[in-house]
Design a protein around this motif. Structure first.
Motif, PDB file in Angstrom:
ATOM      1  N   SER A 192      86.705  51.736  30.941  1.00  0.00           N
ATOM      2  CA  SER A 192      86.654  52.659  29.802  1.00  0.00           C
ATOM      3  C   SER A 192      87.993  52.691  29.065  1.00  0.00           C
ATOM      4  O   SER A 192      88.042  52.700  27.829  1.00  0.00           O
ATOM      5  CB  SER A 192      86.282  54.057  30.295  1.00  0.00           C
ATOM      6  OG  SER A 192      86.322  54.988  29.243  1.00  0.00           O
ATOM      7  N   HIS A 243      88.407  49.533  27.049  1.00  0.00           N
ATOM      8  CA  HIS A 243      87.610  49.607  25.820  1.00  0.00           C
ATOM      9  C   HIS A 243      88.323  50.467  24.781  1.00  0.00           C
ATOM     10  O   HIS A 243      88.355  50.120  23.582  1.00  0.00           O
ATOM     11  CB  HIS A 243      86.235  50.191  26.145  1.00  0.00           C
ATOM     12  CG  HIS A 243      85.326  50.289  24.955  1.00  0.00           C
ATOM     13  ND1 HIS A 243      84.841  49.180  24.286  1.00  0.00           N
ATOM     14  CD2 HIS A 243      84.833  51.375  24.292  1.00  0.00           C
ATOM     15  CE1 HIS A 243      84.079  49.577  23.276  1.00  0.00           C
ATOM     16  NE2 HIS A 243      84.059  50.902  23.256  1.00  0.00           N
ATOM     17  N   ALA A 244      88.901  51.595  25.230  1.00  0.00           N
ATOM     18  CA  ALA A 244      89.637  52.463  24.308  1.00  0.00           C
ATOM     19  C   ALA A 244      90.860  51.738  23.743  1.00  0.00           C
ATOM     20  O   ALA A 244      91.209  51.909  22.565  1.00  0.00           O
ATOM     21  CB  ALA A 244      90.061  53.747  25.025  1.00  0.00           C
ATOM     22  N   GLU A 248      91.136  48.495  23.199  1.00  0.00           N
ATOM     23  CA  GLU A 248      90.661  47.535  22.193  1.00  0.00           C
ATOM     24  C   GLU A 248      90.299  48.244  20.888  1.00  0.00           C
ATOM     25  O   GLU A 248      90.605  47.740  19.795  1.00  0.00           O
ATOM     26  CB  GLU A 248      89.458  46.778  22.746  1.00  0.00           C
ATOM     27  CG  GLU A 248      89.822  45.842  23.898  1.00  0.00           C
ATOM     28  CD  GLU A 248      88.590  45.236  24.557  1.00  0.00           C
ATOM     29  OE1 GLU A 248      87.465  45.675  24.219  1.00  0.00           O
ATOM     30  OE2 GLU A 248      88.749  44.325  25.406  1.00  0.00           O
ATOM     31  N   GLU A 249      89.649  49.410  20.985  1.00  0.00           N
ATOM     32  CA  GLU A 249      89.304  50.162  19.780  1.00  0.00           C
ATOM     33  C   GLU A 249      90.562  50.631  19.050  1.00  0.00           C
ATOM     34  O   GLU A 249      90.651  50.537  17.817  1.00  0.00           O
ATOM     35  CB  GLU A 249      88.434  51.367  20.142  1.00  0.00           C
ATOM     36  CG  GLU A 249      87.003  51.022  20.520  1.00  0.00           C
ATOM     37  CD  GLU A 249      86.160  52.256  20.701  1.00  0.00           C
ATOM     38  OE1 GLU A 249      86.745  53.366  20.826  1.00  0.00           O
ATOM     39  OE2 GLU A 249      84.917  52.139  20.714  1.00  0.00           O
ATOM     40  N   THR A 250      91.529  51.132  19.810  1.00  0.00           N
ATOM     41  CA  THR A 250      92.769  51.612  19.195  1.00  0.00           C
ATOM     42  C   THR A 250      93.543  50.464  18.555  1.00  0.00           C
ATOM     43  O   THR A 250      94.116  50.622  17.470  1.00  0.00           O
ATOM     44  CB  THR A 250      93.638  52.320  20.248  1.00  0.00           C
ATOM     45  OG1 THR A 250      92.887  53.365  20.866  1.00  0.00           O
ATOM     46  CG2 THR A 250      94.886  52.919  19.618  1.00  0.00           C
ATOM     47  N   GLN A 251      93.561  49.316  19.208  1.00  0.00           N
ATOM     48  CA  GLN A 251      94.236  48.156  18.629  1.00  0.00           C
ATOM     49  C   GLN A 251      93.580  47.731  17.316  1.00  0.00           C
ATOM     50  O   GLN A 251      94.273  47.375  16.352  1.00  0.00           O
ATOM     51  CB  GLN A 251      94.216  46.996  19.628  1.00  0.00           C
ATOM     52  CG  GLN A 251      95.162  47.179  20.808  1.00  0.00           C
ATOM     53  CD  GLN A 251      95.007  46.087  21.850  1.00  0.00           C
ATOM     54  OE1 GLN A 251      93.944  45.479  21.992  1.00  0.00           O
ATOM     55  NE2 GLN A 251      96.070  45.831  22.613  1.00  0.00           N
ATOM     56  N   ALA A 252      92.236  47.776  17.271  1.00  0.00           N
ATOM     57  CA  ALA A 252      91.531  47.406  16.040  1.00  0.00           C
ATOM     58  C   ALA A 252      91.841  48.399  14.921  1.00  0.00           C
ATOM     59  O   ALA A 252      92.081  48.001  13.764  1.00  0.00           O
ATOM     60  CB  ALA A 252      90.028  47.360  16.300  1.00  0.00           C
ATOM     61  N   LYS A 253      91.860  49.697  15.238  1.00  0.00           N
ATOM     62  CA  LYS A 253      92.179  50.713  14.230  1.00  0.00           C
ATOM     63  C   LYS A 253      93.629  50.583  13.771  1.00  0.00           C
ATOM     64  O   LYS A 253      93.928  50.729  12.573  1.00  0.00           O
ATOM     65  CB  LYS A 253      91.931  52.108  14.795  1.00  0.00           C
ATOM     66  CG  LYS A 253      90.469  52.416  15.052  1.00  0.00           C
ATOM     67  CD  LYS A 253      90.328  53.799  15.681  1.00  0.00           C
ATOM     68  CE  LYS A 253      88.866  54.118  16.004  1.00  0.00           C
ATOM     69  NZ  LYS A 253      88.724  55.438  16.663  1.00  0.00           N
TER      70      LYS A 253
END
Length: 292
Positions: free
Chosen positions: A92, A95-96, A98-103
């Motif tokens: 988890s 995944h967070a 990866e999401e933060t890196q994309a943002k």
């Protein structure tokens, strides 16, 4: 005759002595037989006691072995549950991340973008101030409120309002006169201001913001996301120090052991005490058998 009588009496006395000795020997023999019988009974009882205590000791030992196995199974089950939870938390967290890196990639500004914008804004402000200072201007002061309102290039002038103009401007006093004003300085020949403004527009477009204030807001959001990303990465390092792949392997290895929760028949500590007592009784029984 007297001699024969003496011999006869001696024979009787000897016979009596022999009878007494025989009776004493029979008594001793009977007592020895009783002692032998008692000893045999004691040995039989001692052997039975030893067998009973050895069986009790073995039963206690078997119980402790089962309890130890159940305890190890419980510990393995608890360890597997803890590993599974760590793996779920780690995945988890990953995944967070990866999401933060994309943002963050969407809001992160190029290096020195804020400094470049600040420099261009200051340059534009200087050029505008220089240009404004060099422009001709006019101000109107009305004699009274009844005086007609003057317009400059169609825009009304209020009392004391100063307006600047470039090469030419037209003042109109309604119903009286139209005045044309011409600046004495030649028109500006360079285009430094236009170039600076064009450069700023290009930089703002490349960043994807409308102005310096919006760029600063983006920078603050990027800083917050960077701090959040760092915290997530630290959490992942705590959950999976050797990496997610290693943690998955560890979970899989514990799964293969078939760990499951088993109810304990008894407290292992009490079982160990019972075994120690059984061993002590067995040793005492063996000693008693040896003495018997």
């Amino acid at each position: 005759a007297d001699q024969s009588l003496k011999t006869f009496r001696a024979a009787l006395e000897k016979a009596a002595t022999l009878r007494v000795q025989r009776q004493a020997a029979e008594q001793r023999r009977a007592e020895a037989a009783d002692r032998r019988r008692d000893a045999t009974d004691a040995i039989t009882k001692a052997r039975a006691d030893v067998e009973r205590e050895e069986a009790a000791e073995q039963e206690a030992r078997d119980l402790l072995a089962r309890l130890d196995a159940a305890l190890r199974a419980q510990e393995a089950s608890e360890r597997l549950a803890e590993l599974r939870k760590r793996l779920a938390d780690a995945e988890s967290t990953r995944h967070a991340i990866e999401e933060t890196q994309a943002k963050l990639a969407l809001v992160k500004l190029p290096p020195n973008a804020i400094e470049d914008l600040q420099y261009i804004d200051i340059e534009i402000a200087k050029l505008r101030a220089i240009e404004e200072t060099a422009r001709a201007s006019v101000a109107i002061t009305y004699v009274n409120d009844a005086a007609p309102r003057v317009t400059m290039d169609g825009a009304p002038l209020t009392d004391g309002d100063e307006r600047s103009y470039d090469a030419q401007a037209q003042l109109i006093v309604p119903g009286i006169v139209a005045i044309t004003l011409r600046a004495s300085r030649p028109p500006r020949s360079d285009n430094r201001l236009e170039q600076a403004e064009a450069k700023r527009r290009t930089l703002l477009a490349s960043i994807g913001v409308d102005n310096l204030s919006a760029a600063r807001e983006r920078q603050l959001r990027a800083q917050d996301m960077t701090a959040e990303l760092r915290g997530l990465q630290n959490r992942l390092s705590t959950l999976a120090p050797a990496g997610l792949a290693k943690l998955r392997e560890e979970v899989a290895a514990h799964d293969l052991t078939g760990a499951e929760t088993i109810e304990l028949e008894q407290d292992p500590a009490q079982a160990r005490i019972a075994l120690a007592e059984a061993e002590k009784r067995r040793m005492q029984a063996r000693l008693a058998r040896h003495e018997a």
